[in-house]
Scaffold this active site. Structure first.
Site, short mmCIF file in Angstrom:
data_model
loop_
_atom_site.label_atom_id
_atom_site.label_comp_id
_atom_site.label_asym_id
_atom_site.label_seq_id
_atom_site.Cartn_x
_atom_site.Cartn_y
_atom_site.Cartn_z
N HIS A 48 -12.43 -0.51 9.85
CA HIS A 48 -11.62 0.77 10.08
C HIS A 48 -12.20 1.77 9.64
O HIS A 48 -12.07 2.24 8.39
CB HIS A 48 -10.28 0.12 9.28
CG HIS A 48 -9.76 -1.19 9.83
ND1 HIS A 48 -10.35 -2.30 9.27
CD2 HIS A 48 -8.70 -1.21 10.48
CE1 HIS A 48 -9.39 -3.13 9.84
NE2 HIS A 48 -8.52 -2.62 10.63
N LEU A 139 0.16 -5.09 4.31
CA LEU A 139 0.76 -3.72 3.94
C LEU A 139 1.80 -3.89 3.04
O LEU A 139 2.90 -4.59 3.17
CB LEU A 139 0.83 -3.16 5.17
CG LEU A 139 -0.14 -2.72 5.90
CD1 LEU A 139 0.11 -1.99 7.42
CD2 LEU A 139 -1.10 -1.18 5.25
N ASP A 174 0.90 4.88 6.24
CA ASP A 174 2.52 4.74 6.99
C ASP A 174 2.82 3.35 7.08
O ASP A 174 4.06 3.24 6.81
CB ASP A 174 2.13 5.36 8.40
CG ASP A 174 1.65 6.92 8.63
OD1 ASP A 174 2.35 7.50 8.33
OD2 ASP A 174 0.46 6.96 9.14
N ILE A 206 -0.12 8.33 12.44
CA ILE A 206 -0.73 7.33 13.45
C ILE A 206 -0.80 6.20 12.83
O ILE A 206 -1.00 5.89 11.62
CB ILE A 206 -2.33 7.67 13.55
CG1 ILE A 206 -2.37 9.18 14.47
CG2 ILE A 206 -2.94 6.71 14.39
CD1 ILE A 206 -1.84 9.07 15.84
N ARG A 374 17.58 -26.06 -15.04
CA ARG A 374 17.71 -24.37 -15.51
C ARG A 374 18.11 -24.14 -16.99
O ARG A 374 17.57 -23.27 -17.40
CB ARG A 374 18.40 -23.76 -14.63
CG ARG A 374 20.06 -24.21 -14.54
CD ARG A 374 20.80 -23.43 -13.66
NE ARG A 374 22.16 -23.91 -13.74
CZ ARG A 374 23.44 -23.20 -13.36
NH1 ARG A 374 23.20 -21.94 -13.25
NH2 ARG A 374 24.55 -23.94 -13.28
N SER A 401 22.66 -17.14 -13.46
CA SER A 401 22.30 -18.44 -12.75
C SER A 401 20.77 -18.91 -13.04
O SER A 401 20.67 -20.35 -13.16
CB SER A 401 22.51 -18.16 -11.43
OG SER A 401 23.93 -17.80 -11.13
N GLU A 428 13.73 -9.49 -4.44
CA GLU A 428 12.77 -10.85 -4.82
C GLU A 428 11.30 -10.48 -4.47
O GLU A 428 10.36 -10.61 -5.13
CB GLU A 428 13.25 -11.84 -3.89
CG GLU A 428 14.60 -12.59 -4.27
CD GLU A 428 15.76 -11.84 -3.78
OE1 GLU A 428 15.29 -10.97 -2.89
OE2 GLU A 428 16.93 -11.97 -3.77
N PHE A 454 15.31 -18.67 -1.97
CA PHE A 454 14.77 -17.23 -1.80
C PHE A 454 13.31 -17.17 -2.00
O PHE A 454 12.81 -16.31 -2.14
CB PHE A 454 15.45 -16.23 -2.72
CG PHE A 454 17.06 -16.24 -2.17
CD1 PHE A 454 17.25 -16.30 -0.72
CD2 PHE A 454 18.05 -16.27 -3.19
CE1 PHE A 454 18.95 -16.47 -0.51
CE2 PHE A 454 19.25 -16.16 -2.95
CZ PHE A 454 19.58 -16.29 -1.45
C1 LIG Z 1 2.16 -6.91 6.46
C2 LIG Z 1 1.07 -6.37 7.56
N1 LIG Z 1 1.39 -6.17 8.91
C3 LIG Z 1 0.56 -5.94 9.76
C4 LIG Z 1 -0.60 -5.71 9.49
C5 LIG Z 1 -1.82 -5.20 10.43
N2 LIG Z 1 -2.10 -3.80 10.29
C6 LIG Z 1 -3.04 -3.22 9.81
S1 LIG Z 1 -3.21 -1.47 9.60
C7 LIG Z 1 -1.55 -1.50 10.36
C8 LIG Z 1 -1.18 -0.15 10.52
C9 LIG Z 1 -1.76 1.03 10.76
O1 LIG Z 1 -1.11 2.20 10.45
P1 LIG Z 1 -1.13 2.83 9.02
O2 LIG Z 1 -0.76 2.13 7.97
O3 LIG Z 1 -0.69 4.15 9.19
O4 LIG Z 1 -2.82 3.03 9.11
P2 LIG Z 1 -3.69 3.93 9.51
O5 LIG Z 1 -3.95 3.72 11.08
O6 LIG Z 1 -3.14 5.36 9.50
O7 LIG Z 1 -5.04 3.88 8.74
C10 LIG Z 1 -1.38 -2.63 10.99
C11 LIG Z 1 0.06 -3.08 11.58
C12 LIG Z 1 -0.92 -5.75 8.11
N3 LIG Z 1 -2.34 -5.53 7.67
N4 LIG Z 1 -0.32 -5.87 7.22
MG LIG Z 2 -1.20 6.09 9.45
#
Ligand SMILES: Cc1ncc(C[n+]2csc(CCOP(=O)(O)OP(=O)(O)O)c2C)c(N)n1
Ligand SMILES: [Mg+2]
Length: 680
Positions: A48, A139, A174, A206, A374, A401, A428, A454
């Site tokens: 990336h 993410l 994002d 983006i 518990r 609980s 959680e 949960f």
């Molecule tokens: C929980 C999760 N869902 C999906 C992804 C796959 N994924 C990697 S980056 C991304 C989104 C990219 O957008 P952004 O976070 O804005 O990064 P940018 O392209 O601006 O570097 C996704 C959906 C992931 N890494 N983690």
């Molecule tokens: Mg982005």
């Protein structure tokens, strides 16, 4: 107690040291990151480049002027933590580690980006790469980890004073902010007024599918402000604006969001600003164009000497601050210094722990207790909490609980971080991820409280704790249909199997007060792995009534009731079903059938036991029966594919629990009848 150097003084000091660096233009420093990122991704044919190229300016300002770190000592306890929550931008951190002089991060490692055995894995992995503070990629997790790191810092600063005084910086994208966990993390951080937490948001508009406008229209500045943060927007390519925003953040009274407006893939002539630069190599032509646009005429992976020297100087910026810190540590009272070192190394106070365990065992032998596990957990914690000051407990709004708060524990709050109990709120996922951050920070053993059902809401964070080998302990109560009237929404059925499927996680399901204590001991002693304690709501008899110094649960399983003759039947059970198995053994004895009962509080430890020990526990009775108020999945490893299983294969129901056990056929009579049928 907390005699700190003023933050302003520290900041000035760091600026002064930065000023001594040779004058290399900011753009050249940042372009070194961009070039390494695009070259490494190109060579790997995957990765990336967009994020490192877009956030290079922000990262350069942070690492050359503000971040407190020492490449010579990646584990320096008082370093600032830098969390790349958007783990897909891993080349950003690898480039920074190389440029600033972390010894392990050589140019060869950068060239081996994403290859087997390199320290430059696709996404940053904690423990794999010195200088990487947490494993990121899913993410939102890094952001929530960072909240835990900031909590750990605030708490330890109260306990240990001026030797704990650092910040946690997060680079979030994002995607991080779209994930639900971010809301939990942001709300908790705002509530606790974590002014030591600074989020640098890569506000590039983006994501993978294209412009953010396809799927999101949140005003992040307003969102963070409404959660109690200080938030601002800056041009993320303007080094002065970046520096002044970070400088302002140093003295904030609340957590800080800096939304950095950037161009993804900055410098790429055609792909900049587009999702095409997010996650694939730019290609030879685009890279050639980027080199021209950025005025970077150097060959792939070449960093001119003056630029590398400037970066290395930046990496040495905090040597003085580090030395001052070492002196402050040395000046501490010897006992406090030893305690700080012990806690940061994650070593247990062995004597205090074994004394606490023995005291509880003696008490249970003297006065056996018929209580829920518990409640047994709370009983154990009453002794463990004073013995282990590193334990920080909590609950996701189920304190009464879960029984995770002992009588003496004070709640942690923005006004007083000395408290050792965290009201996480109904969060959680945020709780589990913040706990990972606390464990990663060091000095703390976090434990949680929620309902076992949960665990699904915590699962991504538990998985990462297991992947990272972090000691976090989840107390998860109401562990079966035994919770009764709340019904099938709250009754875990598949959760034990699902948790047992996670590598490196210990799943404990103790059968009585003694086993509950023993499982707690094992969870605390498991320095490099997380644990789940699955505990009941309903009362259980204390099956082990004699004092025994050894920890029988350590073997994963053990014979809790021996057969009266050579066993025809082995009954294996966990938790609340062990007492049922013991009753079934009596019913079988009345019919002239010899049965033994094996309690299996931890499948993983049994699977890891030496082969002979494991075989001895499993035994060679012709009939093997598993009993657990949950699905069969995973049980065949113990009872074999032709073993009998008494448990659940549907969701539960809402009713008093004794009726549910009858309705679903999890009774001593059913177990005995199944054995008789099999024996013919
Ligand atoms: C929980 C999760 N869902 C999906 C992804 C796959 N994924 C990697 S980056 C991304 C989104 C990219 O957008 P952004 O976070 O804005 O990064 P940018 O392209 O601006 O570097 C996704 C959906 C992931 N890494 N983690
Ligand atoms: Mg982005």
């Amino acid at each position: 107690m907390n005699a700190k150097a003023s933050p302003a003084a520290v900041t000035e000091d760091r600026h002064a040291q930065a000023a001594a660096a040779p004058a290399v233009a900011h753009a050249s420093m940042a372009n070194a990151i961009r070039a390494l990122a695009m070259d490494a991704v190109e060579q790997a044919k995957s990765g990336h480049p967009g994020l490192p190229m877009g956030m290079a300016d922000v990262a350069t300002v942070l690492f050359t002027q503000f971040l407190k770190y020492d490449p010579a000592d990646p584990a320096w306890p008082d370093r600032d933590r830098f969390v790349l929550s958007a783990g897909h931008g891993s080349m950003l951190i690898y480039a920074l580690l190389y440029l600033t002089g972390y010894q392990a991060m050589t140019l060869d490692e950068i060239k081996r980006f994403r290859q087997l055995g390199s320290i430059t894995a696709g996404h940053p992995e904690y423990g794999h790469t010195p200088g990487v503070e947490t494993t990121t990629g899913p993410l939102g997790q890094g952001l929530a980890n960072a909240v835990g790191m900031a909590i750990a810092e605030r708490h330890l600063a109260v306990v240990f004073g001026s030797i704990v005084d650092h910040k946690t910086y997060v680079l979030a994208s994002d995607g991080d902010l779209m994930e639900g966990i971010s809301q939990e993390a942001i709300a908790l951080a705002g509530h606790l007024k974590l002014h030591n937490l600074i989020v640098l948001f890569d506000d590039n508009g983006i994501s993978i599918d294209g412009p953010l406008s396809l799927s999101d229209s949140v005003d992040q500045v307003k969102r963070f402000e409404s959660a109690g943060w200080a938030a601002s927007r800056i041009d993320g390519h303007d080094p002065q604006a970046i520096a002044s925003a970070i400088a302002n953040a140093q003295n904030s009274d609340r957590p800080v969001l800096i939304a950095c407006n950037t161009t993804i893939g900055y410098g790429a002539p055609n792909k900049a600003g587009k999702s095409s630069s997010h996650g694939s190599p730019l290609g030879a032509d685009e890279i050639k164009g980027a080199r021209e646009k950025l005025d970077w005429p150097h060959t792939p992976f070449e960093i001119p000497a003056d630029i590398l020297t400037a970066w290395r100087k930046a990496g040495e910026r905090c040597k003085g601050v580090h030395a001052d810190w070492s002196q402050r540590l040395a000046a501490l009272d010897a006992g406090q210094r030893a305690e700080f070192t012990r806690r940061m190394q994650g070593d247990l106070p062995k004597q205090a722990l074994s004394d606490a365990v023995r005291a509880v065992k003696q008490s249970l032998a003297a006065t056996p207790k018929e209580i829920a596990t518990r409640t047994a957990c709370e009983f154990a914690l009453e002794s463990l909490i004073p013995a282990l000051p590193e334990m920080i407990g909590g609950s996701a709004d189920l304190t009464g609980s879960n029984n995770t708060r002992t009588k003496s524990m004070q709640a942690m709050s923005a006004a007083d971080f000395s408290g050792r109990f965290i009201h996480y709120g109904v969060r959680e996922h945020g709780m589990a991820s913040a706990m990972n951050g606390m464990a990663l920070h060091g000095g703390i053993i976090p434990y949680s409280g929620t309902f076992l059902v949960f665990s699904d809401y915590c699962r991504p964070a538990i998985r990462l704790a297991a992947l990272m080998g972090e000691r976090v302990i989840h107390v998860m109560t109401h562990d079966s249909i035994g919770l009764g009237e709340d019904g099938p929404t709250h009754q875990p059925v598949e959760h034990l199997a699902a948790l047992r499927a996670i590598p490196n996680l210990l799943v404990f399901r103790p059968c009585d007060a003694v086993e509950t204590l023993e499982c707690w001991q094992l969870a605390l002693e498991a320095k490099d792995r997380p644990s789940v304690l699955a505990l009941t709501r309903q009362n259980l008899p204390q099956l082990s009534q004699n004092f025994l110094d050894s920890n029988r649960c350590a073997a994963g399983g053990y014979e809790i009731a021996a057969a009266d003759a050579k066993a025809d039947v082995s009954i294996f059970a966990t938790g609340s079903e062990v007492a049922i198995a013991v009753e079934a053994k009596k019913l079988l004895a009345a019919k002239g059938v010899a049965a033994r009962v094996v309690s299996v509080p931890c499948f993983e430890l049994l699977a890891e036991a030496p082969e002979a020990a494991r075989r001895a526990v499993i035994g060679d009775a012709p009939v093997k029966i598993g009993v657990e108020a949950a699905v069969r999945q995973g049980w065949d490893a113990i009872i074999g594919s032709d073993g009998l299983f008494v448990g659940m294969n549907t969701f539960g129901a809402s009713a008093p629990y004794k009726e549910l056990y009858k309705k679903f056929g999890i009774t001593a009579e059913a177990v005995a009848a199944a054995a008789m049928r099999k024996l013919g």
